[in-house]
Design a protein around this motif. Structure first.
Motif, PDB file in Angstrom:
ATOM      1  N   CYS A 103       6.922   0.932   8.142  1.00 56.57           N
ATOM      2  CA  CYS A 103       6.554  -0.303   9.086  1.00 56.57           C
ATOM      3  C   CYS A 103       7.697  -1.040   9.547  1.00 56.57           C
ATOM      4  O   CYS A 103       7.719  -1.320  10.760  1.00 56.57           O
ATOM      5  CB  CYS A 103       5.691  -1.334   7.897  1.00 56.57           C
ATOM      6  SG  CYS A 103       4.362  -0.599   7.220  1.00 56.57           S
ATOM      7  N   HIS A 134      -1.253  -0.358   5.344  1.00 57.56           N
ATOM      8  CA  HIS A 134      -0.567  -1.140   6.138  1.00 57.56           C
ATOM      9  C   HIS A 134      -0.113  -0.392   7.291  1.00 57.56           C
ATOM     10  O   HIS A 134      -0.072  -1.111   8.255  1.00 57.56           O
ATOM     11  CB  HIS A 134       0.931  -1.397   5.278  1.00 57.56           C
ATOM     12  CG  HIS A 134       0.529  -2.210   4.126  1.00 57.56           C
ATOM     13  ND1 HIS A 134      -0.170  -3.260   4.065  1.00 57.56           N
ATOM     14  CD2 HIS A 134       0.960  -1.916   2.845  1.00 57.56           C
ATOM     15  CE1 HIS A 134      -0.449  -3.738   2.744  1.00 57.56           C
ATOM     16  NE2 HIS A 134       0.650  -2.858   1.932  1.00 57.56           N
ATOM     17  N   ILE A 135      -0.077   0.963   7.400  1.00 52.45           N
ATOM     18  CA  ILE A 135       0.371   1.637   8.704  1.00 52.45           C
ATOM     19  C   ILE A 135      -0.825   1.685   9.553  1.00 52.45           C
ATOM     20  O   ILE A 135      -0.578   1.533  10.906  1.00 52.45           O
ATOM     21  CB  ILE A 135       1.134   3.069   8.018  1.00 52.45           C
ATOM     22  CG1 ILE A 135       2.056   2.794   7.497  1.00 52.45           C
ATOM     23  CG2 ILE A 135       1.109   3.952   9.643  1.00 52.45           C
ATOM     24  CD1 ILE A 135       2.792   4.285   6.910  1.00 52.45           C
ATOM     25  N   ALA A 139      -1.300  -1.768  11.146  1.00 52.70           N
ATOM     26  CA  ALA A 139      -0.191  -1.817  12.045  1.00 52.70           C
ATOM     27  C   ALA A 139      -0.368  -1.079  13.479  1.00 52.70           C
ATOM     28  O   ALA A 139      -0.538  -1.560  14.631  1.00 52.70           O
ATOM     29  CB  ALA A 139       0.963  -1.437  11.798  1.00 52.70           C
TER      30      ALA A 139
END
Length: 870
Positions: free
Chosen positions: A176, A220-221, A224
């Motif tokens: 991230c 989370h990836i 994003a």
């Protein structure tokens, strides 16, 4: 009127005068006040100036003092840091593998803000050890904050650091950070130009491949990635409907992909997707069911949700902080077994990477990971990268280096890369010599295959193999002398010298060099001979036999080499050659046979002496009678005076390797020996056997073991113990055994199986009974129970003189057993020869009159102390 005017004029003049006077006085008063006030103001200003100057001087003095103190403390800290840096540099120069010293050195350099030295220190450490995600993030932060204005290449430098950081371990937070750095600092990505968008998407896809399947943090990836695509959507002109629709489809595809993967917070992702569709006007509200619009997405989501629910408890176990590291590692292994059962390589690899990140120093985990990759992927850059990280984390595991070289060979790596990995492996320290040997052999195998099966530019010269063998021999020979592993190494070397090197002289040189240090190994000589025979060099093989037949080898090796020479001459030699070999070998075999007999006799005698030295208790006849005596009788017997037994009544018979002393007892009178200690049998470390219900077996096959004997008596049963006698030096079976049974009934049944066959040999079975009554005579011919006959047959007949002596000694034993006081009769014999030996006690005189029982005067306690203490 005039008077009134006059009066007014006078009044006005008076008033004017008064006004003038008052104005003058007022002016004077004002001037005085102004002067006084100005003076007071000046005085106040002067006082203020003086006070301010004093305070300023005091402040300056305090600042100077503070500055001097800080300068002193800074100088002290700097001096201390320099000392620590020097000490750490010395330590790292002596021991570059000191992980803690590297960390301390880097932390001190961070305080000094010396960017160049700090960078060099980190580069040096990263060449030896892999960095944790925390260390990489710290390094990147320092690169961005320290002297970035003076370093125009900082962007490319940080980009390289992120690439290296994502290689060592799997870290979602590091990925991230990498993605955010690219979006914030890359000009093309910031401007949303087509090359920039393509560059960013490539990096996002790499991040998804590496960590997108991370069940706990992969979301989370994905988020994003979606936010970046949504930001691109906002930059598209409203009039360009086609481009806008294409971007919308890109975002929708990301949502669909994420919903089909088992990740944490799947419900939140589904709600975010429905909300986004509602904003676009495609859905009426969030409560709509996907199966009506996108049935394939709904089906994939339901399947992913079931997969996630099946893994929730496993995720909780590996995330628990209440268990030990070993238990947590075991939970990882259980999780891996579960994933392997589903057969999804990408998900299995991600889980392996998660486990490696948490347990980077676990050899078992790295070995298991690499085995899985070798089995599924076999070749490719992914496998070699994993091996590279494995050998960095666990450089002391030789198997990882061996498999690393094999993996490179499967991937058709260059000879330069293979040689580099091999040299790196030799710099490591391994716990066993076998691992070093395995490394050398693996390297030789690889070189042999390349020379044999590769032609063209990559072909190698044989001298490379010879140099590798030479290094292996020089390194291993001092530590592996006279071992089979070292023998196999040299045999392999000699074989390749003849096959690939086409140099028989060099092959002979290998064997001759090995024989100089390991000439006592029979296998070395036979290997040398086998090579000559394989090449058809009969005369050279014969010359080797002539050199080694007289050498002494362990075990039966000396006899084996002699017999091997005779077989060789039968198969390859002339009659003259055979006669010559027979002439040389026959006396050698006779000498060896005599030596074996002497060693066997010596070993038996030493065994008997050791047993006799450790005996504490004696077997006793009539022990049942002694046990039936009353406590008062036993107390009375214990208090009797000690009577010295006639010494010429002691005859000793050695029955077995475990010496047993048999004492006679007067069973008719019901009396036990006066000395209770002589009825006890103590056998040091050996176990004492009473042989009450014991069968003695001879002529047993040398390969027979306890299981064979137990199976032989399986129809009878009742076996308590089996004792097979072995040679002390060779460890081979002597063909003799004792078998203990529960009772006489089983023993009688066992003896009835006499002359039955076991493993092709007829067994001789007899009852073993070392207890003999006072009327029992000793017959030297009837000693089968003492397994002396077998050995006496091998050694030859006893001389006539010896037989006469034996008869006289037995006759004396019979006569003495009839005299009073001759209850204690001790037989001792030698089991190698069927000849009992009369061992007379120290101080024996043939003509000395024999004292009758009771004639000797009793001795007092003081006299006994003088006799034994002196």
């Amino acid at each position: 009127m005039e008077e009134e005017q006059q009066k007014t004029l006078t009044l006005t003049s008076e008033e004017r005068e008064k006004d003038a006077a008052s104005s003058v006085s007022a002016m004077e008063e004002e001037r005085e006040k102004d002067a006084a006030s100005s003076v007071s103001a000046m005085e106040e200003e002067r006082e203020k100036d003086a006070a301010s100057r004093v305070s300023a001087m005091e402040e300056e003095r305090e600042k100077d003092e503070a500055m001097s103190d800080s300068d002193d403390s800074d100088s002290d800290d700097e001096a201390q840091q320099n000392i620590q840096l020097q000490s750490l540099q010395t330590e790292l120069a002596a021991n570059p593998s000191n992980y803690d010293a590297h960390l301390q050195y880097i932390n001190i350099l961070r305080k000094t803000a010396d960017v160049d030295r700090l960078t060099k220190a980190r580069e040096l450490m990263s060449q030896i050890f892999p960095f944790t995600p925390t260390l990489w993030q710290q390094w990147i932060k320092d690169e961005l904050s320290l002297n970035t204005a003076s370093r125009p290449d900082v962007f490319s430098r940080v980009l390289q650091l992120y690439e290296r950081a994502t290689f060592d371990y799997l870290s979602v937070s590091l990925w991230c950070d990498y993605l955010h750095f690219l979006q914030d600092f890359d000009p093309m990505v910031v401007q949303c130009s087509p090359p920039g968008i393509s560059k960013a998407r490539d990096l996002f896809e790499r991040a998804l491949t590496a960590a997108g399947l991370h069940v706990a943090q992969g979301t989370h990836i994905w988020e994003a990635y979606r936010l970046y695509e949504q930001a691109i959507l906002l930059t598209i002109d409203e009039s360009d409907g086609q481009a806008k629709e294409k971007q919308v489809q890109q975002i929708r595809s990301l949502f669909h992909r994420q919903l089909s993967i088992p990740l944490a917070d799947m419900n939140s992702t589904l709600i975010a997707y429905k909300t986004w569709e509602v904003e676009l006007g495609n859905f009426h509200d969030v409560s709509i069911d996907l199966i009506d619009t996108y049935p394939h997405v709904a089906s994939a989501y339901q399947k992913a949700l079931e997969m996630y629910n099946a893994r929730v408890h496993l995720e909780e176990q590996i995330s628990s902080q209440d268990i030990s590291d070993s238990e947590r590692l075991q939970q990882y292994m259980n999780y891996l077994k579960f994933e392997q059962s589903s057969g999804t390589p990408a998900r299995i690899q991600v889980l392996y990477e998660r486990a490696i990140t948490d347990f980077p120093l676990s050899p078992e985990l790295w070995l298991d990971y690499t085995r899985y990759l070798d089995k599924t992927l076999k070749v490719g850059k992914i496998v070699s990268n994993v091996y590279s990280r494995a050998t960095k984390n666990c450089p002391w595991v030789g198997e990882l280096w061996v498999r690393f070289m094999l993996s490179l060979e499967r991937g058709h790596a260059s000879e330069k890369d293979l040689a580099q990995i091999f040299e790196k492996s030799l710099l490591c320290t391994f716990p066993t010599l076998d691992e070093y040997l395995d490394l050398f052999l693996t390297r030789v195998d690889c070189l042999r295959r390349r020379i044999t099966f590769t032609r063209g530019e990559d072909s190698l010269e044989y001298i490379t193999i010879r140099e590798t063998f030479k290094r292996a021999s020089d390194y291993l020979s001092p530590y592996m002398k006279n071992t089979n592993d070292l023998l196999h190494l040299h045999a392999y070397w000699a074989h390749l010298e003849t096959k690939l090197g086409q140099d028989i002289t060099a092959a002979r040189g290998v064997w001759e060099s090995f024989l100089k240090t390991c000439g006592s190994m029979l296998e070395a000589w036979t290997g040398y001979i086998a090579m000559e025979l394989e090449l058809g060099h009969i005369n050279e093989a014969r010359s080797i036999y002539k050199r080694c037949y007289s050498k002494r080898f362990s075990g039966a090796g000396s006899e084996d080499i002699c017999n091997s020479w005779l077989r060789f001459e039968r198969e390859f030699g002339k009659l003259e050659d055979f006669d010559h070999a027979l002439q040389k070998v026959t006396p050698r075999l006779e000498e060896l046979h005599l030596f074996r007999l002497q060693q066997e006799s010596k070993s038996v005698e030493e065994s008997e002496n050791n047993s006799r030295r450790n005996v504490r208790d004696k077997r006793k006849l009539g022990s049942d009678i002694a046990d039936e005596q009353s406590p008062a009788k036993r107390k009375k017997d214990a208090g009797k005076k000690v009577t010295k037994a006639p010494q010429d009544n002691k005859y000793q018979v050695k029955n077995s390797p475990q010496v047993t002393k048999v004492e006679g007892a007067n069973q008719k009178k019901g009396k036990s020996d006066d000395n209770p200690s002589e009825h006890k049998l103590t056998v040091g470390k050996r176990r004492a056997y009473s042989d009450q219900c014991t069968a003695f077996i001879s002529n047993i096959h040398h390969t027979a073991n306890d299981d064979h004997i137990r199976d032989f008596f399986s129809d009878i049963g009742g076996i308590v113990a089996i004792r097979i006698l072995h040679d002390k030096f060779t460890g081979k079976s002597r063909g003799l055994a004792y078998v203990d049974f529960l009772d006489d009934e089983h023993l009688v049944a066992a003896v009835a199986k006499n002359k039955n066959t076991l493993l092709g040999k007829k067994l001789s079975i007899a009852r073993s009974d070392p207890k003999r009554g006072e009327k029992e005579t000793f017959d030297p011919k009837n000693t089968e129970h003492a397994h002396a006959t077998n050995h006496s047959d091998k050694k030859g007949s006893v001389s006539k003189e010896t037989d006469d002596t034996l008869k006289r000694e037995v006759k004396d034993a019979k006569l003495s057993s009839k005299k009073p006081g001759s209850n204690n009769i001790q037989f001792k014999g030698k089991n190698t020869f069927a000849m009992p030996r009369n061992v007379r006690p120290l101080g024996y005189t043939a003509n000395k009159p024999k004292a009758e029982e009771g004639d000797e005067k009793p001795k007092s306690n003081d006299e006994f102390r003088k006799m034994f203490i002196g």
